[in-house]
Design an enzyme around this catalytic site. Structure first.
Site, PDB file in Angstrom:
ATOM      1  N   HIS A  18       0.840  -1.213   0.000  1.00  0.00           N
ATOM      2  CA  HIS A  18       0.000   0.000   0.000  1.00  0.00           C
ATOM      3  C   HIS A  18       0.870   1.257   0.000  1.00  0.00           C
ATOM      4  CE1 HIS A  18      -3.149  -2.595   2.282  1.00  0.00           C
ATOM      5  NE2 HIS A  18      -3.584  -2.432   1.052  1.00  0.00           N
ATOM      6  N   LYS A  42     -19.230  -5.450   9.237  1.00  0.00           N
ATOM      7  CA  LYS A  42     -18.098  -6.387   9.231  1.00  0.00           C
ATOM      8  C   LYS A  42     -17.014  -5.845  10.141  1.00  0.00           C
ATOM      9  CE  LYS A  42     -18.033  -8.260   4.551  1.00  0.00           C
ATOM     10  NZ  LYS A  42     -17.289  -8.084   3.311  1.00  0.00           N
ATOM     11  N   ARG A  91      -2.211  -6.130  -8.238  1.00  0.00           N
ATOM     12  CA  ARG A  91      -1.145  -7.115  -8.002  1.00  0.00           C
ATOM     13  C   ARG A  91      -1.257  -8.189  -9.091  1.00  0.00           C
ATOM     14  NH1 ARG A  91      -3.016  -8.077  -2.108  1.00  0.00           N
ATOM     15  NH2 ARG A  91      -4.813  -8.088  -3.450  1.00  0.00           N
ATOM     16  N   SER A 129      -3.049  -7.930   2.741  1.00  0.00           N
ATOM     17  CA  SER A 129      -3.304  -7.823   4.184  1.00  0.00           C
ATOM     18  C   SER A 129      -3.794  -9.158   4.727  1.00  0.00           C
ATOM     19  CB  SER A 129      -4.341  -6.737   4.470  1.00  0.00           C
ATOM     20  OG  SER A 129      -3.858  -5.487   4.074  1.00  0.00           O
TER      21      SER A 129
END
Ligand code: PNS
Length: 165
Positions: A18, A42, A91, A129
């Site tokens: 990031h 969430k 990515r 992550s």
């Protein structure tokens, strides 16, 4: 006119991948908002406040960067904050379909806003992550994949969760 972009994500937590996108994004944009976009239903590993605090610590005191949080439609946040661009990192190929769909729906929702992608640095190609959290949760070393302060916070979080805190 100032070129303003919003870099949204879960940032649970921020990684070196990031950070690479933030630094490279600032070569093209005058101002960048790093936006912790969250779903109130969430819960993540880190609270939204913790994620924002970690981002602030790792980006340092750069007047071009703003850290904010938001739950709602991303394009509305971008419009209401006077930005024109959504910045995302890409990515591996596996990101592509999801990112393409998201860019298309966002464009359908607001045609004035463009999504701009930067290819991630090759060092961060396979890191996310989620994988970082998984490795750290089992005691694996993620040194070098996240900033030092994030590494410490991850270790502290998992030693509490795993009952060693
Ligand atoms: O880091 P992530 O989890 O890949 O980030 C995804 C995120 C938060 C950028 C995306 O889910 C998002 O934009 N959420 C906000 C709701 C929204 O506007 N969704 C896209 C249009 S339906």
């Amino acid at each position: 006119m100032e070129r303003m972009a919003v870099y949204p994500g879960s940032f649970d937590p921020i990684t070196n991948g990031h950070l690479d996108i933030i630094k490279r994004g600032l070569r093209f944009f005058d101002r960048l908002t790093v936006l912790v976009a969250y779903n109130p239903n969430k819960s993540g590993l880190f609270s939204v406040e913790e994620r924002m605090e970690l981002i602030r610590q790792v980006v340092g005191d750069d007047p071009r960067i703003r850290v904010d949080s938001f739950s709602g439609l991303l394009v509305n946040y971008v419009r209401d904050n006077g930005a024109q661009v959504i910045l995302r990192g890409l990515r591996a190929l596996s990101d592509f379909e999801y990112e393409f769909q998201m860019a298309l729906i966002n464009r359908r929702l607001n045609r004035d806003i463009e999504t701009v992608f930067l290819m991630t640095g090759y060092k961060w190609f396979y890191t996310s992550s989620n994988l970082i959290k998984e490795a750290a949760s089992h005691g694996g070393s993620v040194r070098g994949l996240v900033p030092e302060i994030v590494l410490q916070k991850l270790q502290a979080k998992y030693s509490t969760i795993n009952g060693k805190g």
